[in-house]
Design an enzyme around this catalytic site. Structure first.
Site, PDB file in Angstrom:
ATOM      1  N   ASN A 203       0.852  -1.188   0.000  1.00 45.36           N
ATOM      2  CA  ASN A 203       0.000   0.000   0.000  1.00 45.36           C
ATOM      3  C   ASN A 203       0.888   1.239   0.000  1.00 45.36           C
ATOM      4  O   ASN A 203       2.116   1.132  -0.006  1.00 45.36           O
ATOM      5  CB  ASN A 203      -0.948  -0.018   1.202  1.00 45.36           C
ATOM      6  CG  ASN A 203      -0.184  -0.085   2.505  1.00 45.36           C
ATOM      7  OD1 ASN A 203       0.561   0.821   2.836  1.00 45.36           O
ATOM      8  ND2 ASN A 203      -0.341  -1.187   3.232  1.00 45.36           N
ATOM      9  N   LYS A 282       8.296 -17.524 -10.467  1.00 39.60           N
ATOM     10  CA  LYS A 282       7.535 -16.407 -11.005  1.00 39.60           C
ATOM     11  C   LYS A 282       6.265 -16.909 -11.707  1.00 39.60           C
ATOM     12  O   LYS A 282       6.326 -17.891 -12.461  1.00 39.60           O
ATOM     13  CB  LYS A 282       8.449 -15.679 -11.997  1.00 39.60           C
ATOM     14  CG  LYS A 282       7.953 -14.359 -12.447  1.00 39.60           C
ATOM     15  CD  LYS A 282       8.961 -13.727 -13.399  1.00 39.60           C
ATOM     16  CE  LYS A 282       8.225 -12.733 -14.260  1.00 39.60           C
ATOM     17  NZ  LYS A 282       8.917 -12.403 -15.473  1.00 39.60           N
ATOM     18  N   PHE A 316      -4.090   2.809  14.860  1.00 38.47           N
ATOM     19  CA  PHE A 316      -4.376   3.808  13.835  1.00 38.47           C
ATOM     20  C   PHE A 316      -5.569   3.338  13.017  1.00 38.47           C
ATOM     21  O   PHE A 316      -5.805   2.137  12.897  1.00 38.47           O
ATOM     22  CB  PHE A 316      -3.161   3.992  12.905  1.00 38.47           C
ATOM     23  CG  PHE A 316      -2.233   5.083  13.364  1.00 38.47           C
ATOM     24  CD1 PHE A 316      -1.530   4.964  14.551  1.00 38.47           C
ATOM     25  CD2 PHE A 316      -2.075   6.244  12.606  1.00 38.47           C
ATOM     26  CE1 PHE A 316      -0.690   5.975  14.991  1.00 38.47           C
ATOM     27  CE2 PHE A 316      -1.232   7.257  13.030  1.00 38.47           C
ATOM     28  CZ  PHE A 316      -0.540   7.128  14.218  1.00 38.47           C
ATOM     29  N   LYS A 330     -12.930   0.783  15.785  1.00 38.01           N
ATOM     30  CA  LYS A 330     -11.670   0.043  15.924  1.00 38.01           C
ATOM     31  C   LYS A 330     -11.151   0.104  17.360  1.00 38.01           C
ATOM     32  O   LYS A 330     -10.558  -0.858  17.853  1.00 38.01           O
ATOM     33  CB  LYS A 330     -10.630   0.574  14.932  1.00 38.01           C
ATOM     34  CG  LYS A 330     -10.964   0.142  13.504  1.00 38.01           C
ATOM     35  CD  LYS A 330     -10.053   0.690  12.441  1.00 38.01           C
ATOM     36  CE  LYS A 330     -10.644   0.329  11.073  1.00 38.01           C
ATOM     37  NZ  LYS A 330      -9.921   0.914   9.952  1.00 38.01           N
ATOM     38  N   LYS A 334     -10.768  -3.594  18.835  1.00 41.64           N
ATOM     39  CA  LYS A 334      -9.391  -4.062  19.025  1.00 41.64           C
ATOM     40  C   LYS A 334      -8.873  -3.762  20.446  1.00 41.64           C
ATOM     41  O   LYS A 334      -7.692  -3.903  20.722  1.00 41.64           O
ATOM     42  CB  LYS A 334      -8.475  -3.446  17.968  1.00 41.64           C
ATOM     43  CG  LYS A 334      -8.946  -3.741  16.521  1.00 41.64           C
ATOM     44  CD  LYS A 334      -7.867  -3.518  15.489  1.00 41.64           C
ATOM     45  CE  LYS A 334      -8.433  -3.617  14.081  1.00 41.64           C
ATOM     46  NZ  LYS A 334      -7.406  -3.823  13.053  1.00 41.64           N
TER      47      LYS A 334
HETATM   48  N1  CTP Z   1      -3.589  -3.710  11.856  1.00 43.87           N
HETATM   49  C1  CTP Z   1      -2.839  -4.774  12.337  1.00 43.87           C
HETATM   50  N2  CTP Z   1      -2.829  -5.946  11.650  1.00 43.87           N
HETATM   51  C2  CTP Z   1      -3.531  -6.099  10.509  1.00 43.87           C
HETATM   52  C3  CTP Z   1      -4.291  -5.008  10.005  1.00 43.87           C
HETATM   53  C4  CTP Z   1      -4.301  -3.821  10.715  1.00 43.87           C
HETATM   54  O1  CTP Z   1      -2.194  -4.649  13.390  1.00 43.87           O
HETATM   55  N3  CTP Z   1      -3.478  -7.251   9.860  1.00 43.87           N
HETATM   56  C5  CTP Z   1      -3.593  -2.468  12.651  1.00 43.87           C
HETATM   57  C6  CTP Z   1      -2.942  -1.277  11.973  1.00 43.87           C
HETATM   58  O2  CTP Z   1      -1.568  -1.203  12.322  1.00 43.87           O
HETATM   59  C7  CTP Z   1      -3.717  -0.114  12.555  1.00 43.87           C
HETATM   60  C8  CTP Z   1      -5.095  -0.708  12.811  1.00 43.87           C
HETATM   61  O3  CTP Z   1      -4.933  -2.115  12.822  1.00 43.87           O
HETATM   62  O4  CTP Z   1      -3.191   0.299  13.779  1.00 43.87           O
HETATM   63  C9  CTP Z   1      -6.157  -0.348  11.822  1.00 43.87           C
HETATM   64  O5  CTP Z   1      -5.732  -0.632  10.528  1.00 43.87           O
HETATM   65  P1  CTP Z   1      -6.693  -0.334   9.303  1.00 43.87           P
HETATM   66  O6  CTP Z   1      -6.025  -0.826   8.052  1.00 43.87           O
HETATM   67  O7  CTP Z   1      -7.173   1.093   9.378  1.00 43.87           O
HETATM   68  O8  CTP Z   1      -7.967  -1.210   9.687  1.00 43.87           O
HETATM   69  P2  CTP Z   1      -8.325  -2.699   9.503  1.00 43.87           P
HETATM   70  O9  CTP Z   1      -8.264  -3.370  10.831  1.00 43.87           O
HETATM   71  O10 CTP Z   1      -7.513  -3.304   8.425  1.00 43.87           O
HETATM   72  O11 CTP Z   1      -9.861  -2.588   9.128  1.00 43.87           O
HETATM   73  P3  CTP Z   1     -10.554  -2.124   7.751  1.00 43.87           P
HETATM   74  O12 CTP Z   1      -9.773  -2.756   6.659  1.00 43.87           O
HETATM   75  O13 CTP Z   1     -11.924  -2.637   7.921  1.00 43.87           O
HETATM   76  O14 CTP Z   1     -10.535  -0.625   7.718  1.00 43.87           O
END
Ligand code: CTP
Length: 399
Positions: A203, A282, A316, A330, A334
């Protein structure tokens, strides 16, 4: 505080005299260091009279052959006001050809830079890049004011008011060591999830917010363990960096280091899906269309929420819509103590940007919007709130 006031050669040098006076009035010890160019604008005697100390100007005087080292060691804060474009360039590149620039390299404490220059010089790409370098080093930049400039032009470039610089110094002094004795575990950057030996999904996270948090925590005296996905950023000064690539590796390193941590901040943009079995070779272009079956990655933050014990946990939420609602969701799902919500996919904030505009959703039920600011400043505001929140939670638990 024992403060070094570095004065560079610009017309705003005369305002540094007022700054020295205000700092003396606040009972700081002030040691003025002037560049040769500054002496052309203001006489050292002015500063000597205001501070009651000899002003340092000459690197090569016999009696001061190693004085720049002892002065660096004996003082707690270096303030450079005004900082000219030339001086900022020298600081950014580590040139050391006079007392002030040599002292800067020998100084290990916090640095506050108040620039002043012509508007075009201020806006020049070279100055912008040099200031970015200083910000990344964790130096605090007191932005110049906008208005009529001595060169006859109008715009940003006028040295911030001495009162505003004194205020910024006060904030720096207050924050100096408030994380001393704490260990802060931070994750930053994206993760890369391989699809085959040469491809991956990832990303647009640049890691800048997580790195800014690491710098801020280290500057405030914490031991900092930074678990970083692949980014193009230099390791922050005094921070232990653990490089990882995938979500699985990040999870492993987080839990290996969790015992040591008092505060955990999950700023990383962890990929949500990966190929659990990566092909050894690959993927070839043999079909007109392919589909990939992806499995969820471990949710590190959710697992931390279950295992955090007495640690303060900050997550975050990177969102393109419903920021407040998603941050709160969240926070609950979490089991975090704070969630920093930021809008991504907009210009000048979020991923890749040097600035960020975030909201903080707290376990106490409060939601605090922070104004858009450089990520390093946002990082300090986040730590201010983390410390405040911890006190509130301890008070609520009767500790
Ligand atoms: N995070 C994590 N492990 C994952 C995905 C996310 O620890 N596999 C943590 C990120 O570091 C961040 C938080 O979860 O602190 C939220 O990440 P975000 O990408 O905004 O949310 P998601 O949990 O992935 O939810 P969604 O995709 O529904 O927005």
């Amino acid at each position: 505080m024992k403060i070094i006031l570095g004065v560079a050669g610009g017309i705003a040098a005369y305002k540094a005299a007022e700054l020295a006076r205000l700092l003396m009035q606040e009972s700081h010890e002030v040691q003025v260091v002037m560049t040769k160019a500054a002496e052309k604008f203001v006489r050292p005697l002015t500063f000597a009279a205001l501070t009651g100390r000899k002003v340092l100007t000459n690197l090569f005087a016999i009696e001061s052959a190693i004085e720049h080292i002892s002065v660096a060691q004996e003082h707690e804060l270096l303030v450079i006001a005004p900082a000219t474009a030339d001086l900022i360039a020298k600081l950014a590149h580590g040139l050391a050809d006079d007392f002030l620039t040599t002292l800067y390299l020998a100084f290990t404490g916090p640095v506050l830079v108040a620039p002043a220059m012509n508007v075009n010089m201020w806006q020049h790409a070279a100055t912008r890049a040099n200031l970015d370098t200083l910000r990344l080093r964790g130096h605090r930049i007191v932005e110049p004011d906008s208005g009529y400039l001595a060169c006859g032009m109008t715009g940003p470039g006028r040295l911030a008011d001495p009162e505003a610089i004194v205020e910024a110094i006060g904030r720096e002094a207050h924050k100096r060591r408030d994380l001393a004795g704490e260990t802060v575990l931070i994750t930053a950057g994206p993760t890369q999830e391989p699809l085959d030996p040469v491809r991956y999904i990832s990303n647009r996270s640049s890691g800048k917010m997580g790195y800014a948090l690491a710098e801020a925590a280290a500057a405030r005296g914490a031991r900092v363990i930074l678990i970083s996905g692949p980014v193009h950023l230099p390791a922050p000064h005094g921070v232990e960096v653990v490089a990882v690539r995938t979500a699985v590796e990040m999870r492993q390193k987080v839990f290996e280091n969790l015992d040591a941590a008092d505060i955990v901040i999950k700023a990383a943009a962890v990929a949500d899906f990966h190929l659990s079995k990566v092909p050894d070779h690959k993927i070839k272009k043999t079909a007109a269309r392919i589909s990939l079956e992806l499995d969820p990655t471990p949710d590190i933050l959710a697992e931390l929420g279950r295992k955090k014990g007495g640690r303060l946990l900050v997550g975050f939420a990177a969102e393109t819509q419903n920021l407040q609602q998603e941050a709160r969701r969240k926070l609950e799902s979490k089991n975090c103590d704070m969630v920093v919500g930021n809008l991504v996919g907009v210009s000048d904030s979020g991923f890749e940007s040097d600035q960020n505009e975030v909201i903080l959703a707290l376990r106490t039920g409060e939601t605090i919007p922070l104004p858009r600011a450089p990520k390093r400043e946002v990082a300090d505001c986040i730590f201010d709130q983390v410390l405040r929140l911890r006190l509130a939670l301890h008070a609520a638990n009767g500790n």
